[in-house]
Design an enzyme around this catalytic site. Structure first.
Site, PDB file in Angstrom:
ATOM      1  N   TYR A  17      -2.330  -0.532  10.452  1.00 51.60           N
ATOM      2  CA  TYR A  17      -2.382  -1.017   9.064  1.00 51.60           C
ATOM      3  C   TYR A  17      -0.843  -0.554   8.004  1.00 51.60           C
ATOM      4  O   TYR A  17      -0.459  -1.405   7.341  1.00 51.60           O
ATOM      5  CB  TYR A  17      -3.586  -0.178   8.479  1.00 51.60           C
ATOM      6  CG  TYR A  17      -3.588  -0.435   6.822  1.00 51.60           C
ATOM      7  CD1 TYR A  17      -4.283  -1.696   6.356  1.00 51.60           C
ATOM      8  CD2 TYR A  17      -3.453   0.546   5.826  1.00 51.60           C
ATOM      9  CE1 TYR A  17      -4.527  -2.045   5.128  1.00 51.60           C
ATOM     10  CE2 TYR A  17      -3.368   0.176   4.623  1.00 51.60           C
ATOM     11  CZ  TYR A  17      -3.918  -1.119   4.146  1.00 51.60           C
ATOM     12  OH  TYR A  17      -4.186  -1.076   2.935  1.00 51.60           O
ATOM     13  N   SER A  63       0.834  -1.442   0.008  1.00 53.92           N
ATOM     14  CA  SER A  63       0.067   0.150  -0.041  1.00 53.92           C
ATOM     15  C   SER A  63       0.882   1.121  -0.010  1.00 53.92           C
ATOM     16  O   SER A  63       1.963   1.246   0.384  1.00 53.92           O
ATOM     17  CB  SER A  63      -1.053  -0.049   1.202  1.00 53.92           C
ATOM     18  OG  SER A  63      -1.604   1.390   1.383  1.00 53.92           O
TER      19      SER A  63
END
Length: 588
Positions: free
Chosen positions: A471, A458
């Site tokens: 995350y 990501s």
């Protein structure tokens, strides 16, 4: 009989023709369509063993040792005993014995393919061949015309093609020398060859090549001596295929240029082309893929239509390859599975959502995948992943491309994030990737034929944020893991890519967890986040395109969206500005 070699359970018979005996092995149900496999030089029928056992599940499979090879006897004298005319006699004798009332589906590799082109283009075999699959062996007549066109009308490009193929064919000149090849093969070369070819081609270990190699190679030199000069200098003008042809071209073949087949449609109007990113001995290195393509081609021919061909990008790279995608029920995973399917890959769609995985597998088949399967697993469960890896290898084969996509979202301040929150996000986002890389990467490495691992990270991996500590940490770990694996596995020809999307319109936004808030507030934030991502409306299909492109180009780190690319640049050249932005409260 004792000459079945490694073809366990094969039925072996002797077929007599022209004063010699051919060793013929059969597998599978004789009531089914017959697939006849012809080996090349310096092989025996054992080169097909891995392909044959897979095809035998669907077909009546026949293999025979070419005269002078394996369990077949050699002609006397050797000179003049290996002409294509006599090899055609042998082929017809075998067909008469194993399939007298039904045409066979012919498959040839190397000199088996050279012979196959003769069988598929001469008048006396019409009606005896239902289809022909050719790999790593051109028609000598087609090759003769290919050479003549370039000699008569030379251009720099054509001259380069001639010189390039001439350099690849160095061994042909050696095999035409008298006595020397026989002495070499029966002496040191016969002992060294198994190790040499295993290292050069990265062949899996086993009992191939067989003990008959020195004799096979010495006799097989006459294949070249009896045929090449005649056919290349005076090629037939009527060498048109009278059956559908499937051409499988390994792009890394060190002996044959893919340019040899540029004009093949004029000789084989019913032509289906396939390519493989592999070397010459694909019957040993890619048995699963070959068996899948042969099955598809034979089945289509039996049903009276052409084999379906995928129409998407990169079919020349991924056609027939086995691709496994985790988190494939929706979003980026589903889009990636479908993109590989459109490129002709065989797809294993994996997700904890069984129905979603099944839908993706079905859509993959409609999109162009020759085969697609659904598997249900929780990627964070080590034992479940081990069982999955074992099942995939046993039932579908060793995968060529792994896409570790499964992931979950978690937002919230660090001090509000519980141990259980951390455990869940790391179990899926990091440990799920580790399990996939470890289990399937090991299978790729043990196969020895390379592959590619794609890990979906990501932009959060390099963009700090006060609201995404868990995350971002999981994705940063995936990014670094990918970089480390890329360095470790490069020597095994296994590429590793980390894909770093930014804001992409997927279902992860509506299911993301928010730490430190009650259920009602969590639902409100989920709806708000989903709306923001929807307004951005960056489709997962573009991420899927980036995944395929990363594998084709062997890219290391791929930021996908504009904000991901901009953030990547800032992380390198303006890290202080990023740290300042990270302090801002998110608009939730």
């Amino acid at each position: 009989m004792t000459d079945a070699g490694t073809l366990e359970g094969a039925r072996v018979r002797r077929v007599r023709t022209d004063g010699i005996e051919l060793s013929v092995a059969e597998l599978g149900d004789t009531e089914r369509p017959t697939v006849l496999l012809v080996h090349g030089y310096p092989d025996s029928k054992e080169v097909w063993s891995e392909v044959a056992v897979r095809l035998a599940e669907r077909f009546h499979v026949v293999l025979y040792d070419v005269r002078g090879h394996g369990g077949s006897t050699a002609p006397e004298p050797l000179r003049g005993g290996f002409t294509l005319e006599k090899l055609t006699d042998d082929f017809l004798a075998v067909v008469d014995a194993v399939s007298p009332n039904r045409p066979v589906h012919l498959v040839g590799h190397d000199w088996g393919s050279v012979q196959g082109w003769e069988f598929a283009t001469v008048e006396r075999t019409e009606g005896r061949i239902a289809s022909f699959t050719s790999m790593s062996g051109p028609s000598l007549d087609h090759l003769g015309h290919w050479i003549k066109r370039r000699v008569r009308r030379p251009t720099p490009r054509r001259i380069g093609q001639l010189l390039g193929q001439g350099a690849r064919s160095w061994y042909v000149y050696v095999l035409h020398t008298p006595v020397l090849p026989e002495i070499a093969w029966r002496g040191p070369l016969g002992k060294w060859w198994p190790g040499l070819v295993r290292r050069a081609e990265r062949l899996p270990r086993g009992d191939y090549p067989g003990a008959s190699l020195p004799t096979d190679a010495a006799h097989g030199a006459w294949l070249y001596r009896d045929n090449l000069r005649t056919r290349l200098t005076d090629p037939r003008d009527d060498a048109y295929a009278h059956a559908p042809v499937q051409l499988i071209t390994p792009l890394g073949d060190q002996f044959l240029s893919e340019r040899l087949y540029d004009d093949l449609e004029s000789w084989a109007p019913q032509l289906t082309r396939r390519t493989l990113p592999d070397k010459h001995w694909i019957p040993r290195t890619r048995p699963d893929q070959l068996a899948a393509w042969i099955t598809e081609f034979v089945t289509a021919t039996e049903q009276g239509h052409r084999a379906p061909m995928a129409a998407g990008k990169h079919t020349d790279r991924f056609g027939g390859q086995l691709v496994l995608v985790t988190g494939a029920a929706g979003g980026i995973g589903r889009a990636t599975a479908l993109a590989f399917a459109e490129a002709g890959a065989r797809v294993v769609a994996v997700d904890v959502d069984a129905e979603g995985a099944a839908r993706t597998a079905e859509s993959s088949r409609r999109a162009g995948a020759p085969e697609a399967w659904a598997e249900t697993v929780d990627v964070s469960d080590e034992q479940a992943m081990e069982k999955l890896a074992e099942r995939v290898a046993t039932e579908y084969g060793v995968i060529d491309v792994l896409v570790n996509n499964a992931g979950i979202g978690l937002s919230g301040a660090f001090l509000d994030t519980t141990f259980e929150d951390w455990r869940k996000v790391l179990d899926v986002n990091l440990w799920g990737v580790i399990h996939g890389c470890r289990l399937f990467g090991r299978q790729m490495a043990e196969r020895g034929q390379g592959g590619h691992i794609v890990n979906i990270a990501s932009a959060a991996a390099y963009l700090p944020s006060r609201s995404l500590p868990a995350y971002s940490t999981s994705k940063a770990a995936v990014l670094m893991l990918s970089e480390c694996l890329r360095a470790e596995l490069a020597g095994r020809k296994i590429g590793v890519s980390a894909i770093c999307p930014g804001i992409v319109n997927t279902g992860i936004t509506s299911t993301a967890r928010f730490a430190g808030v009650d259920a009602e507030e969590e639902k409100r934030r989920q709806r708000r986040t989903a709306k923001l991502y929807g307004l951005r409306n960056y489709p997962p299909e573009k991420v899927a395109e980036a995944v395929l492109r990363a594998v084709v180009r062997d890219q290391a780190v791929v930021p996908v969206t504009p904000e991901a690319r901009g953030g990547r640049l800032m992380s390198r050249f303006a890290p202080r500005a990023l740290r300042a932005l990270a302090r801002l409260e998110p608009p939730l």
